[in-house]
Scaffold this motif. Structure first.
Motif, PDB file in Angstrom:
ATOM      1  N   SER A   1      -7.946 -19.280 -40.424  1.00 27.46           N
ATOM      2  CA  SER A   1      -6.702 -19.688 -39.764  1.00 27.46           C
ATOM      3  C   SER A   1      -6.196 -18.591 -38.840  1.00 27.46           C
ATOM      4  O   SER A   1      -5.679 -18.868 -37.748  1.00 27.46           O
ATOM      5  CB  SER A   1      -5.637 -20.022 -40.817  1.00 27.46           C
TER       6      SER A   1
ATOM      7  N   SER B   1      -5.156 -19.348 -30.463  1.00 29.75           N
ATOM      8  CA  SER B   1      -4.660 -20.710 -30.251  1.00 29.75           C
ATOM      9  C   SER B   1      -3.743 -20.806 -29.040  1.00 29.75           C
ATOM     10  O   SER B   1      -3.821 -21.768 -28.261  1.00 29.75           O
ATOM     11  CB  SER B   1      -3.945 -21.217 -31.509  1.00 29.75           C
TER      12      SER B   1
ATOM     13  N   ASP C   1      -0.628 -21.991 -37.483  1.00 28.25           N
ATOM     14  CA  ASP C   1      -0.096 -23.074 -38.295  1.00 28.25           C
ATOM     15  C   ASP C   1       0.307 -24.296 -37.470  1.00 28.25           C
ATOM     16  O   ASP C   1       0.109 -25.432 -37.894  1.00 28.25           O
ATOM     17  CB  ASP C   1       1.122 -22.588 -39.094  1.00 28.25           C
ATOM     18  N   PHE C   2       0.913 -24.085 -36.288  1.00 26.43           N
ATOM     19  CA  PHE C   2       1.470 -25.243 -35.598  1.00 26.43           C
ATOM     20  C   PHE C   2       1.007 -25.472 -34.161  1.00 26.43           C
ATOM     21  O   PHE C   2       1.057 -26.597 -33.669  1.00 26.43           O
ATOM     22  CB  PHE C   2       3.007 -25.169 -35.616  1.00 26.43           C
TER      23      PHE C   2
ATOM     24  N   ALA D   1      -1.655 -28.379 -32.894  1.00 29.64           N
ATOM     25  CA  ALA D   1      -1.244 -29.787 -32.832  1.00 29.64           C
ATOM     26  C   ALA D   1      -1.082 -30.236 -31.387  1.00 29.64           C
ATOM     27  O   ALA D   1      -1.477 -31.347 -31.018  1.00 29.64           O
ATOM     28  CB  ALA D   1       0.061 -29.992 -33.605  1.00 29.64           C
TER      29      ALA D   1
ATOM     30  N   SER E   1       2.967 -30.129 -36.488  1.00 31.19           N
ATOM     31  CA  SER E   1       3.578 -28.835 -36.782  1.00 31.19           C
ATOM     32  C   SER E   1       3.972 -28.723 -38.246  1.00 31.19           C
ATOM     33  O   SER E   1       3.767 -27.693 -38.890  1.00 31.19           O
ATOM     34  CB  SER E   1       4.800 -28.614 -35.885  1.00 31.19           C
TER      35      SER E   1
ATOM     36  N   GLY F   1       0.785 -28.343 -40.367  1.00 31.69           N
ATOM     37  CA  GLY F   1       0.226 -27.005 -40.229  1.00 31.69           C
ATOM     38  C   GLY F   1       1.035 -25.947 -40.947  1.00 31.69           C
ATOM     39  O   GLY F   1       0.482 -24.994 -41.504  1.00 31.69           O
TER      40      GLY F   1
ATOM     41  N   PRO G   1      -4.824 -24.444 -42.312  1.00 32.03           N
ATOM     42  CA  PRO G   1      -3.628 -24.956 -41.632  1.00 32.03           C
ATOM     43  C   PRO G   1      -3.826 -25.247 -40.157  1.00 32.03           C
ATOM     44  O   PRO G   1      -3.353 -26.264 -39.652  1.00 32.03           O
ATOM     45  CB  PRO G   1      -2.612 -23.832 -41.852  1.00 32.03           C
ATOM     46  N   ALA G   2      -4.525 -24.367 -39.445  1.00 35.10           N
ATOM     47  CA  ALA G   2      -4.718 -24.570 -38.006  1.00 35.10           C
ATOM     48  C   ALA G   2      -5.510 -25.839 -37.719  1.00 35.10           C
ATOM     49  O   ALA G   2      -5.184 -26.606 -36.805  1.00 35.10           O
ATOM     50  CB  ALA G   2      -5.423 -23.364 -37.401  1.00 35.10           C
TER      51      ALA G   2
ATOM     52  N   ASN H   1      -5.807 -28.398 -39.820  1.00 36.71           N
ATOM     53  CA  ASN H   1      -4.956 -29.516 -40.257  1.00 36.71           C
ATOM     54  C   ASN H   1      -3.992 -29.923 -39.152  1.00 36.71           C
ATOM     55  O   ASN H   1      -3.790 -31.112 -38.883  1.00 36.71           O
ATOM     56  CB  ASN H   1      -4.162 -29.121 -41.502  1.00 36.71           C
ATOM     57  N   SER H   2      -3.384 -28.933 -38.510  1.00 36.06           N
ATOM     58  CA  SER H   2      -2.440 -29.191 -37.429  1.00 36.06           C
ATOM     59  C   SER H   2      -3.126 -29.869 -36.249  1.00 36.06           C
ATOM     60  O   SER H   2      -2.617 -30.841 -35.676  1.00 36.06           O
ATOM     61  CB  SER H   2      -1.802 -27.873 -36.991  1.00 36.06           C
TER      62      SER H   2
END
Length: 458
Positions: free
Chosen positions: A216, A223, A355-356, A359, A408, A411, A419-420, A422-423
């Motif tokens: 992540s 990102s 994390d977000f 998306a 968001s 994530g 998490p990355a 998943n987002s």
């Protein structure tokens, strides 16, 4: 005669504005080699080496290899698709967002992005890192302390950003050889003085980091650059050149730089990558090269942030870069005076990005390659993100806004898996699904229409 005068005025207006609110014309586009060098310079710079140092502080070398290869695969696919969209449209990241999020949605999301990430967030972090390096070269001198160096370093970066893409292009031609030389020398010293490759593989990190957190972090580190890759690729002559340039630099440069940082920190046990290089006897000259790398990547951070601010409130791009730069420099100085040389803010920041942010990348890809093509029957990719005078566009795209919020949240709050990723997947899947569901109910996901009359967007 009047026509020639009008062309001259338009060219003069775009001298430093870099087509911030319009499509980059064909005569201002570049080929593969230029785009590859700019990508490599502004994204494959010193922050990647710092990221490698952070990984080396918490992962073994074999774990870091797995994390880097896994994260690189995600970034290669995501970035190549977004870069190709930028080349097709010729638009900056934030103007492109007016399609999947709507005009107002794109403005607000872009403002939040620069507030947290590129234009202000990443810029502040990189300026703070600059202060750390300066303080290590010239210790015990108030003018070269972390906080003070962040201030005057930030001012110099603002001046460079004022010029725009041409400065990024110019600096890219001699920045990348320095970075490759820097890590190459570091790895050679590690192998010759610290027990060879066996010592690197057997070294134990001083702190613990899970493999999933490492992956992540790898995605999070890049990102922001991946999401805004269209700010560079809009200057590409073709989508093929843009995608190829992104994949080439992310596969051949990113793993080399970051794993080099991992190896150096692991065998020296130093908390900071710059301290580790000093421990290896790499000297002040190498640290000066690090400073040079921070200048070009932070110029890009501020450049992208200026495009976002122009999209939020139309103004001259160079003026926007000054505004963002002053705010980011103030934040960097504050971190420098409070945190000093602690790398904790950097680790927390790249984790937050991972994390977000992905998306939004998933949403743009889904909108361009699925919704526009199959739902709206726009087969020509060059017309999907084209603003045509006299056409009706929309201020809000409900499906895009909801998908961004869901991606968001997933994530940030869902810790299962990566998490990355998943987002990214949440944004990629929920956007076309929401768009289709709203359409099937007889409603239009795009609301609050407005007419585009031509010229610069407002």
């Amino acid at each position: 005669m009047a026509g020639k005068e009008e062309v001259g005025k338009n060219e003069e207006k775009s001298k430093y504005d870099d087509y911030s609110l319009k499509e980059v014309p064909k005569h201002s586009r570049y080929g593969f080699f230029n785009i590859f060098l700019v990508f490599s310079s502004v994204y494959g710079a010193i922050a990647v080496i710092w990221g490698g140092g952070a990984l080396g502080y918490g992962l073994t070398f074999s774990q870091a290899v797995i994390a880097v290869l896994s994260g690189t695969l995600v970034l290669a696919v995501l970035g190549s698709l977004i870069a190709s969209i930028g080349a097709y449209s010729g638009l900056s990241t934030y103007v492109m967002w007016r399609h999947p999020l709507g005009r107002l949605g794109g403005k607000i999301a872009g403002f939040l992005l620069i507030s947290i990430t590129t234009g202000i967030g990443w810029y502040a972090v990189e300026t703070w890192l600059f202060g750390i390096v300066i303080s290590e070269i010239f210790p015990n001198n108030p003018f070269f302390s972390v906080g003070v160096a962040s201030i005057w370093g930030g001012i110099l970066m603002i001046i460079m950003t004022y010029i725009g893409y041409r400065m990024l292009s110019f600096m890219s031609y001699f920045t990348i050889p320095f970075h490759i030389w820097l890590i190459g020398i570091g790895i050679a010293i590690v192998l010759s003085l610290k027990g060879g490759f066996t010592a690197v593989v057997s070294a134990t990190p001083t702190h613990y980091m899970s493999l999933l957190d490492g992956i992540s972090a790898i995605i999070g580190l890049y990102s922001a650059g991946t999401i805004i890759s269209s700010d560079i690729s809009r200057f590409s002559k073709s989508a093929k050149d843009a995608a190829s340039a992104w994949i080439s630099h992310i596969i051949f440069l990113y793993p080399f730089l970051i794993l080099g940082g991992v190896a150096i920190v692991l065998v020296t046990g130093s908390y900071l990558i710059t301290n580790a290089m000093l421990d290896l006897g790499m000297g002040v000259g190498v640290l000066l090269i690090i400073i040079f790398g921070q200048f070009i990547i932070n110029t890009d951070n501020l450049y992208s942030g200026s495009l976002s601010l122009v999209n939020l409130y139309p103004m001259r791009r160079e003026i926007a870069s000054i505004i963002n730069g002053i705010i980011g420099t103030a934040i960097a100085a504050f971190i420098g005076f409070i945190a000093g040389s602690s790398i904790t803010p950097f680790e927390d920041f790249i984790s937050l990005l991972g994390d977000f942010l992905p998306a939004m990348g998933g949403i743009v890809i889904a909108d361009f390659f699925i919704v526009r093509k199959y739902f709206n029957k726009m087969n020509d990719p060059y017309k999907r993100y084209q603003f045509t005078p006299g056409n009706v566009y929309y201020n809000v795209n409900i499906a895009g806004v909801l998908a961004l919020a869901l991606g968001s949240i997933v994530g940030f709050f869902i810790n299962l898996g990566i998490p990355a990723v998943n987002s990214l997947i949440t944004g990629l899947l929920t956007y076309p699904l929401l768009y289709y569901l709203i359409k099937s109910l007889g409603k239009n996901p795009e609301i609050l229409p407005y007419n585009y009359e031509g010229g610069d967007l407002k």
